[in-house]
Write a protein that holds these residues in place. Structure first.
Motif, PDB file in Angstrom:
ATOM      1  N   THR A   1      47.275  45.137  40.845  1.00 18.14           N
ATOM      2  CA  THR A   1      45.739  45.220  41.457  1.00 18.14           C
ATOM      3  C   THR A   1      45.680  44.801  42.687  1.00 18.14           C
ATOM      4  N   PHE A   2      45.080  45.630  43.509  1.00 21.71           N
ATOM      5  CA  PHE A   2      44.955  45.563  44.803  1.00 21.71           C
ATOM      6  C   PHE A   2      43.627  45.132  45.481  1.00 21.71           C
ATOM      7  N   LEU A   3      43.644  44.020  46.434  1.00 23.06           N
ATOM      8  CA  LEU A   3      42.645  43.911  47.099  1.00 23.06           C
ATOM      9  C   LEU A   3      42.671  43.997  48.356  1.00 23.06           C
ATOM     10  N   CYS A   4      41.537  44.574  49.151  1.00 21.64           N
ATOM     11  CA  CYS A   4      41.521  44.502  50.541  1.00 21.64           C
ATOM     12  C   CYS A   4      39.885  44.718  51.155  1.00 21.64           C
ATOM     13  N   GLY A   5      39.685  44.264  52.478  1.00 22.05           N
ATOM     14  CA  GLY A   5      38.333  44.372  52.660  1.00 22.05           C
ATOM     15  C   GLY A   5      37.574  42.998  52.364  1.00 22.05           C
ATOM     16  N   ARG A   6      36.413  43.265  52.374  1.00 22.92           N
ATOM     17  CA  ARG A   6      35.633  41.935  52.167  1.00 22.92           C
ATOM     18  C   ARG A   6      34.899  42.071  50.914  1.00 22.92           C
ATOM     19  N   TYR A   7      34.890  40.923  50.192  1.00 26.10           N
ATOM     20  CA  TYR A   7      34.411  40.519  48.932  1.00 26.10           C
ATOM     21  C   TYR A   7      33.743  38.885  48.664  1.00 26.10           C
ATOM     22  N   ASP A   8      32.762  38.719  47.939  1.00 22.67           N
ATOM     23  CA  ASP A   8      32.229  37.634  47.547  1.00 22.67           C
ATOM     24  C   ASP A   8      32.298  37.442  46.138  1.00 22.67           C
ATOM     25  N   HIS A   9      33.095  36.541  45.754  1.00 22.14           N
ATOM     26  CA  HIS A   9      33.194  36.021  44.114  1.00 22.14           C
ATOM     27  C   HIS A   9      33.728  36.998  43.421  1.00 22.14           C
ATOM     28  N   LEU A  10      34.841  37.076  43.061  1.00 21.35           N
ATOM     29  CA  LEU A  10      35.734  38.023  42.028  1.00 21.35           C
ATOM     30  C   LEU A  10      36.583  36.994  41.081  1.00 21.35           C
ATOM     31  N   THR A  11      36.265  37.565  39.878  1.00 21.31           N
ATOM     32  CA  THR A  11      37.217  36.895  38.668  1.00 21.31           C
ATOM     33  C   THR A  11      38.395  37.883  38.287  1.00 21.31           C
ATOM     34  N   TYR A  12      39.243  37.208  37.795  1.00 20.31           N
ATOM     35  CA  TYR A  12      40.541  37.955  37.151  1.00 20.31           C
ATOM     36  C   TYR A  12      41.042  37.255  35.886  1.00 20.31           C
ATOM     37  N   ASN A  13      41.071  37.987  34.940  1.00 23.02           N
ATOM     38  CA  ASN A  13      41.640  37.343  33.627  1.00 23.02           C
ATOM     39  C   ASN A  13      43.010  38.046  33.396  1.00 23.02           C
ATOM     40  N   SER A  14      43.830  37.071  33.216  1.00 19.87           N
ATOM     41  CA  SER A  14      45.217  37.404  32.910  1.00 19.87           C
ATOM     42  C   SER A  14      45.331  37.757  31.432  1.00 19.87           C
ATOM     43  N   THR A  15      46.326  38.521  31.071  1.00 20.50           N
ATOM     44  CA  THR A  15      46.747  38.996  29.592  1.00 20.50           C
ATOM     45  C   THR A  15      47.966  37.939  29.301  1.00 20.50           C
ATOM     46  N   GLY A  16      48.641  37.633  30.319  1.00 17.69           N
ATOM     47  CA  GLY A  16      49.926  36.693  29.920  1.00 17.69           C
ATOM     48  C   GLY A  16      49.599  35.095  30.701  1.00 17.69           C
ATOM     49  N   ASN A  17      50.851  34.539  30.821  1.00 21.01           N
ATOM     50  CA  ASN A  17      50.699  33.356  31.027  1.00 21.01           C
ATOM     51  C   ASN A  17      51.471  33.048  32.633  1.00 21.01           C
TER      52      ASN A  17
END
Length: 775
Positions: free
Chosen positions: A542-558
């Motif tokens: 998953t790629f992120l670029c640019g400008r963001y406020d508050h993002l969450t990511y939930n992993s599927t593994g450890n």
């Protein structure tokens, strides 16, 4: 000196210094020299500090100096110095001579005389001996002395400038003032003189009458309506003139008028200037290594401290030109300072560093080897610990690193070494190393020397920063791009690995993302600046670029990998994120689900670290109101238009639990009802308005049938117009009065020496602001 007098002196000296005094700071080191006479007392197996303490505390005789044999660590105390009659020093390979340095307890003002009414006069002695006499005096309280340079006469006094109505200019006579431990210690005394007046400017911003000199210094320190950087004090009427200007801002001091002889000028010493011994109206002209123009004395001191091309030991400052002259020499190196008379050139000599251990905290700081900027001593074993906030690292930058080398090899056993301990890893630094970056937030610096040779040593500056990568296994942690929030460097390639225990998932929150925008391109690893999030080789990233406020990511593994790459073109603020482990008990019954909510738990709208028990006997049914609550942010939304490829990010409108969906529907109903009520109210008001307008027209129509209706007759109309014109002129007059009155906006900081032209800020306003400046 008899025993009684010496005991009295010891008691008075203990009042002068603190219990944690560095005793060797009272002595001046003369390397590879020793006295030609036999010592009065010899002590073995002592360090330099212990030997200096023994000399100060010696009561059986008057200890004035000592020789330190570094090879066998032998301390030899003497009752005289090389300045005494028939005494001399000879060269010694392993011995250093230390003489008292009481002169450092006084502030020197060349070409100044305090008084002609002295308490005691001693002839044919040096300045150091005169200072020592003043400190050891027991028949009266010696507060300073006048010293005739040509005739070597010492005049002790028990009065201060405030009691003698100021200082008197006197050629070839220096006044030595006992350094104060109160508010005056933060100010530098420039002797007689006052700030010059600038046309159109208020030099003094506040005047207080009838206060003491110490009270005037305290008022300047406590002033909060403006930044007080100096004050002039008139001794005759005890008046205090506070100012935001220093002498360099107004082309120097006025010292030519006779009425200035009872005025003294004091300037504030900040953290940089307090690292130097000031000697006004003196210089080491002709020995400068570097010249900087258009700077303040404080900026000049900072440039000397941070100079890395040569070891800056002192600087001369020319007030009228704002010129800074950096030098590797001090007054003792060139046979004494050159007096500048009333010419406003001042000399500043760097104070030696005496710390051999310490515990340093904070976001930045300085550190140097003992006796810096001179050569370090022998048989040292120093240790400093530097600690910065957790999850951060320490960047150490060396301005100088030069240790004594017995051979071409360095970092060998029993040699002079500089070691840094970081996470139980020991690094030995070679000469001329410029930078060291830690892997943790705590490091220990060890400095070890032998008895064979010495060198300048080291001086470093440390600051905290965010790590460019790392391996995290704690339950909670924070990561940021290097330099956050000031901006990340170019060409970065950082990797963070977050590893949780088996069956435990990772909840990642990006508080802020501010990267280079990707124009007309997709967000991937080969273009611009990008954040890549990956769990393993099987899953796509998953790629992120640019400008963001508050993002969450939930992993599927450890295990979670975060990659950050920046190119060489545009740099932004970067990103700041934190993570926490989410144990299976907080997940839904579906093991394949990445949902982070459950109806059996209470959630709050923020993410905070909590310790969740990992015991296998722990079950959901055992959770009570007093049990730990796991805080999860369920309302984090992106604010930029830049797309997120393969969104594993939790956009909460798709994954709200039932209770939140009910709340959302309820809020929607309330909004709809409010809009409907507003529409009904608007329609009702419209009907009322149209009805009133209709009846008014009918009434006017009836009046017109009876004859014309005039709101004002001709006389009333002319008077009305006249009143309006007068009212307009009155408003303009008040505006002119407001602009003519002084205001805070009229008082601007003009720096003609550095800016080259006067600048004045005028802010128009409807109301005048009374000036806080007293002329």
């Amino acid at each position: 000196m008899d025993t009684f007098h010496f005991v009295v002196w010891i008691l008075s000296f203990c009042c002068l210094v603190q219990s944690d005094i560095v005793y060797k700071s009272l002595f001046h080191r003369m390397p590879k020299l020793r006295m030609t006479v036999f010592p009065i007392k010899t002590l073995n197996n002592l360090s330099v500090e212990a030997c200096a303490r023994s000399c100060v505390q010696e009561s059986s005789f008057d200890c004035q100096s000592f020789d330190m044999d570094n090879k066998i660590q032998s301390c030899r105390l003497h009752n005289n110095t090389h300045e005494s009659n028939d005494m001399a020093l000879i060269v010694s390979k392993s011995t250093d001579h230390y003489r008292t340095y009481f002169e450092g307890l006084f502030h020197r003002l060349p070409n100044h005389l305090l008084t002609f009414d002295h308490k005691r006069q001693i002839s044919e002695i040096s300045v150091e001996q005169c200072a020592r006499m003043c400190v050891l005096e027991v028949t009266f309280r010696c507060l300073g002395f006048d010293y005739e340079v040509k005739h070597k006469n010492c005049w002790l006094t028990d009065i201060l400038p405030s009691a003698s109505h100021g200082l008197i200019p006197q050629v070839n006579t220096d006044y030595y003032e006992r350094q104060s431990s109160g508010p005056l210690e933060y100010f530098l005394n420039f002797g007689y003189g006052s700030l010059q007046q600038l046309e159109g400017e208020h030099i003094y911003h506040k005047t207080v009458m009838g206060v003491s000199l110490v009270a005037c210094a305290h008022l300047c320190l406590a002033e909060n309506s403006f930044k007080c950087t100096s004050f002039d004090y008139v001794f005759d009427d005890k008046s205090c003139y506070l100012s935001m200007y220093i002498a360099a801002n107004v082309y120097g001091l006025v010292t030519t008028r006779t009425d200035d002889k009872n005025v003294a000028h004091y300037e504030y010493k900040d953290n940089y200037l307090r690292r130097f011994y000031p000697t006004p109206y003196s210089a080491v002209l002709g020995h400068n290594e570097k010249t900087v123009t258009g700077v303040t004395p404080s900026a000049c001191a900072r440039k000397c401290l941070e100079e890395n091309n040569f070891i800056c030991r002192s600087f001369d400052y020319q007030v009228k030109e704002g010129t800074c002259l950096l030098s590797t020499k001090t007054g003792s190196d060139v046979g004494g300072l050159i007096s500048q008379g009333t010419s406003q050139v001042h000399h500043f000599e760097m104070k030696p560093n005496f710390d051999c251990s310490g515990h340093l905290k904070g976001s930045s700081g300085y550190l140097a080897s003992p006796n810096w900027p001179r050569n370090y001593g022998h048989n040292l074993n120093c240790s400093w610990t530097i600690m910065v906030p957790k999850f951060k690292i320490i960047k150490v930058s060396f301005t100088h690193l030069q240790l004594f080398k017995e051979s071409r090899k360095s970092c060998i056993q029993n040699s002079d070494r500089l070691l840094i301990v970081d996470k139980e890893q020991v690094s030995c630094l070679e000469n001329n190393v410029r930078e060291f970056i830690s892997q943790s937030n705590i490091i220990t610096i060890l400095f070890i020397t032998n008895s064979k040779g010495d060198a300048p040593g080291f001086r470093l500056q440390f600051k905290t920063d965010w790590a460019c990568g790392g391996h995290y296994t704690d339950t909670y942690g924070e990561i940021s791009s290097p330099g956050w929030p000031s901006g990340y460097p170019p060409t970065q390639n950082c990797t963070w690995k977050i590893e949780a225990p088996p069956t435990v998932r990772i909840y990642l929150t990006f508080v802020k993302v501010d990267l280079e925008e990707h124009i007309k391109r997709s967000c991937h690893h080969s273009s611009y600046d990008v954040i890549e999030i990956s769990e393993d080789s099987a899953n796509s990233s998953t790629f992120l670029c640019g400008r963001y406020d508050h993002l969450t990511y939930n992993s599927t593994g450890n295990i979670l990998y975060i990659y950050f790459t920046s190119d060489s073109r545009v740099e932004k603020s970067g990103f700041h994120a934190f993570y926490t482990f989410v144990y299976n008990k907080l997940l839904s019954n579906n093991s394949n689900s990445t949902e982070l909510y459950d109806s059996n738990f209470t959630y709050k709208l923020e993410l905070l670290p909590t310790d969740i028990p990992e015991s296998g006997n722990y079950s959901i049914n055992e959770v009570s109101e007093e049990s730990p609550v796991h805080y999860i942010d369920l309302h984090l939304q992106p604010t930029a238009e830049t797309p997120i490829e393969k969104s594993n990010f939790t956009l909460q409108t798709e994954r709200l639990p039932e209770i939140f969906r009910i709340e959302k529907d309820l809020h929607l109903v309330i909004v709809i009802l409010a809009i409907a009520f507003s529409l009904v109210l608007a329609v009702l008001l419209g009907v009322i308005y149209l009805t009133c307008r209709h009846f008014r027209r009918l009434h006017l129509k009836e009046c017109q049938q009876k004859g014309p209706l005039y709101l004002f007759n001709d006389d009333d109309s002319s008077i009305y117009d006249k009143d309006n014109v007068m009212n307009g002129e009155a408003e303009k007059s008040r505006d002119r009065d407001s602009e003519s009155q002084p205001s805070l906006a009229d008082v601007s900081f003009i720096n003609p020496t550095y800016d080259g032209s006067s600048r004045q800020l005028l802010l128009p306003s409807c109301t005048s602001i009374p000036s806080a400046v007293n002329s």
